[in-house]
Motif scaffolding. Structure first.
Motif, PDB file in Angstrom:
ATOM      1  N   ASN A 174      -9.320   1.028  -4.450  1.00  0.00           N
ATOM      2  CA  ASN A 174      -7.946   0.988  -3.953  1.00  0.00           C
ATOM      3  C   ASN A 174      -7.922   1.609  -2.557  1.00  0.00           C
ATOM      4  OD1 ASN A 174      -5.135   0.671  -3.951  1.00  0.00           O
ATOM      5  ND2 ASN A 174      -4.827   2.718  -4.758  1.00  0.00           N
ATOM      6  N   ILE A 175      -7.545   0.826  -1.568  1.00  0.00           N
ATOM      7  CA  ILE A 175      -7.522   1.317  -0.185  1.00  0.00           C
ATOM      8  C   ILE A 175      -6.076   1.506   0.259  1.00  0.00           C
ATOM      9  CG2 ILE A 175      -8.093   0.822   2.224  1.00  0.00           C
ATOM     10  CD1 ILE A 175     -10.436  -0.872   1.207  1.00  0.00           C
ATOM     11  N   VAL A 176      -5.741   2.747   0.626  1.00  0.00           N
ATOM     12  CA  VAL A 176      -4.447   3.078   1.209  1.00  0.00           C
ATOM     13  C   VAL A 176      -4.710   3.441   2.666  1.00  0.00           C
ATOM     14  CG1 VAL A 176      -2.439   4.599   1.105  1.00  0.00           C
ATOM     15  CG2 VAL A 176      -3.624   3.957  -1.009  1.00  0.00           C
ATOM     16  N   ALA A 177      -4.070   2.725   3.570  1.00  0.00           N
ATOM     17  CA  ALA A 177      -4.345   2.914   4.992  1.00  0.00           C
ATOM     18  C   ALA A 177      -3.105   3.392   5.736  1.00  0.00           C
ATOM     19  CB  ALA A 177      -4.830   1.607   5.608  1.00  0.00           C
ATOM     20  N   ASP A 180      -5.649   2.727  15.283  1.00  0.00           N
ATOM     21  CA  ASP A 180      -5.551   1.644  14.307  1.00  0.00           C
ATOM     22  C   ASP A 180      -6.845   0.830  14.246  1.00  0.00           C
ATOM     23  OD1 ASP A 180      -2.994   2.468  13.749  1.00  0.00           O
ATOM     24  OD2 ASP A 180      -2.000   0.751  14.680  1.00  0.00           O
ATOM     25  N   SER A 181      -7.505   0.672  15.373  1.00  0.00           N
ATOM     26  CA  SER A 181      -8.747  -0.110  15.385  1.00  0.00           C
ATOM     27  C   SER A 181      -9.819   0.543  14.502  1.00  0.00           C
ATOM     28  CB  SER A 181      -9.271  -0.278  16.816  1.00  0.00           C
ATOM     29  OG  SER A 181      -9.515   0.989  17.414  1.00  0.00           O
ATOM     30  N   GLU A 182      -9.863   1.880  14.499  1.00  0.00           N
ATOM     31  CA  GLU A 182     -10.813   2.586  13.632  1.00  0.00           C
ATOM     32  C   GLU A 182     -10.454   2.394  12.157  1.00  0.00           C
ATOM     33  OE1 GLU A 182     -10.407   6.594  15.018  1.00  0.00           O
ATOM     34  OE2 GLU A 182     -11.823   6.310  16.658  1.00  0.00           O
ATOM     35  N   VAL A 183      -9.163   2.420  11.858  1.00  0.00           N
ATOM     36  CA  VAL A 183      -8.700   2.226  10.486  1.00  0.00           C
ATOM     37  C   VAL A 183      -9.050   0.815  10.019  1.00  0.00           C
ATOM     38  CG1 VAL A 183      -6.668   2.134   8.983  1.00  0.00           C
ATOM     39  CG2 VAL A 183      -6.838   3.907  10.743  1.00  0.00           C
ATOM     40  N   LEU A 184      -8.803  -0.175  10.863  1.00  0.00           N
ATOM     41  CA  LEU A 184      -9.096  -1.564  10.499  1.00  0.00           C
ATOM     42  C   LEU A 184     -10.589  -1.771  10.252  1.00  0.00           C
ATOM     43  CD1 LEU A 184      -6.689  -3.333  13.008  1.00  0.00           C
ATOM     44  CD2 LEU A 184      -6.390  -3.098  10.530  1.00  0.00           C
ATOM     45  N   LEU A 185     -11.420  -1.180  11.088  1.00  0.00           N
ATOM     46  CA  LEU A 185     -12.871  -1.267  10.879  1.00  0.00           C
ATOM     47  C   LEU A 185     -13.271  -0.583   9.578  1.00  0.00           C
ATOM     48  CD1 LEU A 185     -15.681  -2.063  11.863  1.00  0.00           C
ATOM     49  CD2 LEU A 185     -15.757   0.077  13.161  1.00  0.00           C
ATOM     50  N   ALA A 186     -12.710   0.576   9.316  1.00  0.00           N
ATOM     51  CA  ALA A 186     -13.017   1.296   8.077  1.00  0.00           C
ATOM     52  C   ALA A 186     -12.600   0.487   6.851  1.00  0.00           C
ATOM     53  CB  ALA A 186     -12.318   2.658   8.071  1.00  0.00           C
ATOM     54  N   ILE A 187     -11.457  -0.186   6.916  1.00  0.00           N
ATOM     55  CA  ILE A 187     -11.022  -1.023   5.792  1.00  0.00           C
ATOM     56  C   ILE A 187     -12.064  -2.099   5.517  1.00  0.00           C
ATOM     57  CG2 ILE A 187      -9.302  -2.721   5.024  1.00  0.00           C
ATOM     58  CD1 ILE A 187      -7.219  -1.097   6.688  1.00  0.00           C
ATOM     59  N   HIS A 188     -12.522  -2.769   6.571  1.00  0.00           N
ATOM     60  CA  HIS A 188     -13.544  -3.814   6.402  1.00  0.00           C
ATOM     61  C   HIS A 188     -14.810  -3.258   5.765  1.00  0.00           C
ATOM     62  CE1 HIS A 188     -11.846  -7.408   8.199  1.00  0.00           C
ATOM     63  NE2 HIS A 188     -11.393  -6.680   9.215  1.00  0.00           N
ATOM     64  N   VAL A 189     -15.288  -2.139   6.282  1.00  0.00           N
ATOM     65  CA  VAL A 189     -16.530  -1.542   5.775  1.00  0.00           C
ATOM     66  C   VAL A 189     -16.368  -1.118   4.317  1.00  0.00           C
ATOM     67  CG1 VAL A 189     -18.117   0.412   6.026  1.00  0.00           C
ATOM     68  CG2 VAL A 189     -17.337  -0.833   8.064  1.00  0.00           C
ATOM     69  N   ILE A 190     -15.280  -0.435   4.018  1.00  0.00           N
ATOM     70  CA  ILE A 190     -15.049   0.039   2.650  1.00  0.00           C
ATOM     71  C   ILE A 190     -14.923  -1.138   1.694  1.00  0.00           C
ATOM     72  CG2 ILE A 190     -13.403   1.240   1.152  1.00  0.00           C
ATOM     73  CD1 ILE A 190     -12.820   3.062   3.637  1.00  0.00           C
ATOM     74  N   ARG A 191     -14.178  -2.155   2.093  1.00  0.00           N
ATOM     75  CA  ARG A 191     -13.994  -3.324   1.230  1.00  0.00           C
ATOM     76  C   ARG A 191     -15.332  -4.025   0.989  1.00  0.00           C
ATOM     77  NH1 ARG A 191     -11.050  -3.191  -2.178  1.00  0.00           N
ATOM     78  NH2 ARG A 191      -9.125  -3.021  -1.042  1.00  0.00           N
ATOM     79  N   ASP A 192     -16.195  -4.093   2.006  1.00  0.00           N
ATOM     80  CA  ASP A 192     -17.523  -4.695   1.825  1.00  0.00           C
ATOM     81  C   ASP A 192     -18.378  -3.879   0.857  1.00  0.00           C
ATOM     82  OD1 ASP A 192     -17.069  -6.866   3.452  1.00  0.00           O
ATOM     83  OD2 ASP A 192     -18.103  -6.021   5.200  1.00  0.00           O
ATOM     84  N   LEU A 193     -18.278  -2.549   0.947  1.00  0.00           N
ATOM     85  CA  LEU A 193     -19.071  -1.687   0.074  1.00  0.00           C
ATOM     86  C   LEU A 193     -18.572  -1.683  -1.365  1.00  0.00           C
ATOM     87  CD1 LEU A 193     -19.577   1.372   2.444  1.00  0.00           C
ATOM     88  CD2 LEU A 193     -21.308  -0.306   1.744  1.00  0.00           C
ATOM     89  N   SER A 200      -4.430  -7.904   5.601  1.00  0.00           N
ATOM     90  CA  SER A 200      -5.383  -9.028   5.630  1.00  0.00           C
ATOM     91  C   SER A 200      -6.824  -8.542   5.594  1.00  0.00           C
ATOM     92  CB  SER A 200      -5.175  -9.871   6.887  1.00  0.00           C
ATOM     93  OG  SER A 200      -3.912 -10.467   6.881  1.00  0.00           O
ATOM     94  N   ALA A 201      -7.064  -7.365   6.172  1.00  0.00           N
ATOM     95  CA  ALA A 201      -8.416  -6.798   6.195  1.00  0.00           C
ATOM     96  C   ALA A 201      -8.838  -6.285   4.823  1.00  0.00           C
ATOM     97  CB  ALA A 201      -8.495  -5.673   7.222  1.00  0.00           C
ATOM     98  N   GLY A 202      -7.862  -6.093   3.917  1.00  0.00           N
ATOM     99  CA  GLY A 202      -8.207  -5.661   2.571  1.00  0.00           C
ATOM    100  C   GLY A 202      -7.548  -4.392   2.088  1.00  0.00           C
ATOM    101  N   ALA A 203      -6.628  -3.830   2.865  1.00  0.00           N
ATOM    102  CA  ALA A 203      -5.926  -2.635   2.401  1.00  0.00           C
ATOM    103  C   ALA A 203      -4.958  -3.025   1.279  1.00  0.00           C
ATOM    104  CB  ALA A 203      -5.160  -1.983   3.544  1.00  0.00           C
ATOM    105  N   ASP A 204      -4.947  -2.228   0.221  1.00  0.00           N
ATOM    106  CA  ASP A 204      -4.035  -2.497  -0.892  1.00  0.00           C
ATOM    107  C   ASP A 204      -2.619  -2.028  -0.571  1.00  0.00           C
ATOM    108  OD1 ASP A 204      -5.918  -3.509  -3.025  1.00  0.00           O
ATOM    109  OD2 ASP A 204      -6.899  -1.628  -2.462  1.00  0.00           O
ATOM    110  N   GLN A 205      -2.517  -0.902   0.093  1.00  0.00           N
ATOM    111  CA  GLN A 205      -1.236  -0.375   0.546  1.00  0.00           C
ATOM    112  C   GLN A 205      -1.393   0.101   1.981  1.00  0.00           C
ATOM    113  OE1 GLN A 205      -2.535   1.268  -2.441  1.00  0.00           O
ATOM    114  NE2 GLN A 205      -1.556  -0.254  -3.725  1.00  0.00           N
ATOM    115  N   VAL A 206      -0.331  -0.095   2.756  1.00  0.00           N
ATOM    116  CA  VAL A 206      -0.355   0.341   4.150  1.00  0.00           C
ATOM    117  C   VAL A 206       0.907   1.144   4.416  1.00  0.00           C
ATOM    118  CG1 VAL A 206      -0.476  -0.370   6.562  1.00  0.00           C
ATOM    119  CG2 VAL A 206      -1.635  -1.731   4.810  1.00  0.00           C
ATOM    120  N   VAL A 207       0.738   2.317   5.014  1.00  0.00           N
ATOM    121  CA  VAL A 207       1.848   3.188   5.366  1.00  0.00           C
ATOM    122  C   VAL A 207       1.853   3.327   6.888  1.00  0.00           C
ATOM    123  CG1 VAL A 207       2.795   5.518   5.135  1.00  0.00           C
ATOM    124  CG2 VAL A 207       1.629   4.441   3.196  1.00  0.00           C
ATOM    125  N   SER A 208       3.050   3.231   7.458  1.00  0.00           N
ATOM    126  CA  SER A 208       3.200   3.393   8.899  1.00  0.00           C
ATOM    127  C   SER A 208       4.182   4.532   9.175  1.00  0.00           C
ATOM    128  CB  SER A 208       3.694   2.093   9.534  1.00  0.00           C
ATOM    129  OG  SER A 208       3.860   2.264  10.928  1.00  0.00           O
TER     130      SER A 208
END
Length: 145
Positions: free
Chosen positions: A22-25, A4-17, A38-46
């Motif tokens: 549309n980010i689905v995590a 999950d920590s890698e996903v959260l970091l990727a969301i931040h980086v992608i959202r900054d770029l 909160s990090a910027g994912a539009d949809q989150v699946v668990s």
């Protein structure tokens, strides 16, 4: 990504770029879903949360679980789909009763996403407007979107 920590970091980086993408995590720990949003994912699946819920239901409600599994897996002729209602749609400004009458046995409407929220078991009197989304199980041999 498995962590999950890698996903959260990727969301931040992608959202900054790209703030418009549309980010689905996929998040493994349900406690991290709100963090991903909160990090910027539009949809989150668990997937573990979904699987855990189905697993917990299996002992008491095996037919319901089997229905969900069959309805959401790839099967010849059956498809779970989202239909976006536009101003040009044949369903715009009609009630669900009218739409259900028109589609007959070709599809079953199981939910409607409106500006006010998601209707899980919508009533026949619900009026469908442009921008709504119909969640349907369709018979692909009979119903063409």
């Amino acid at each position: 990504m498995e962590e999950d920590s890698e996903v959260l970091l990727a969301i931040h980086v992608i959202r900054d770029l790209n703030p418009w993408i549309n980010i689905v995590a996929k998040i493994n720990n349900h406690e991290h879903v709100k963090v991903a949003e909160s990090a910027g994912a539009d949809q989150v699946v668990s997937p573990p949360s979904i699987g855990g819920r189905l697993l917990s239901m299996f002992a008491d409600e095996p037919s319901a679980v089997n229905w969900v599994i069959r309805a959401t897996s790839t099967q010849e002729g059956i498809k779970l789909t989202e239909y976006r209602v536009t101003n040009e749609s044949p369903f715009v400004n009609k009630t669900l009763a009218q739409i259900r009458h028109e589609i007959g046995d070709k599809a079953k409407i199981i939910g409607v996403d409106t500006a006010e929220g998601f209707e899980k078991i919508p009533g026949d009197d619900l009026k469908i407007e442009a921008g709504n989304k119909l969640i349907m199980i369709i018979d692909t041999k009979k119903f063409i979107l």
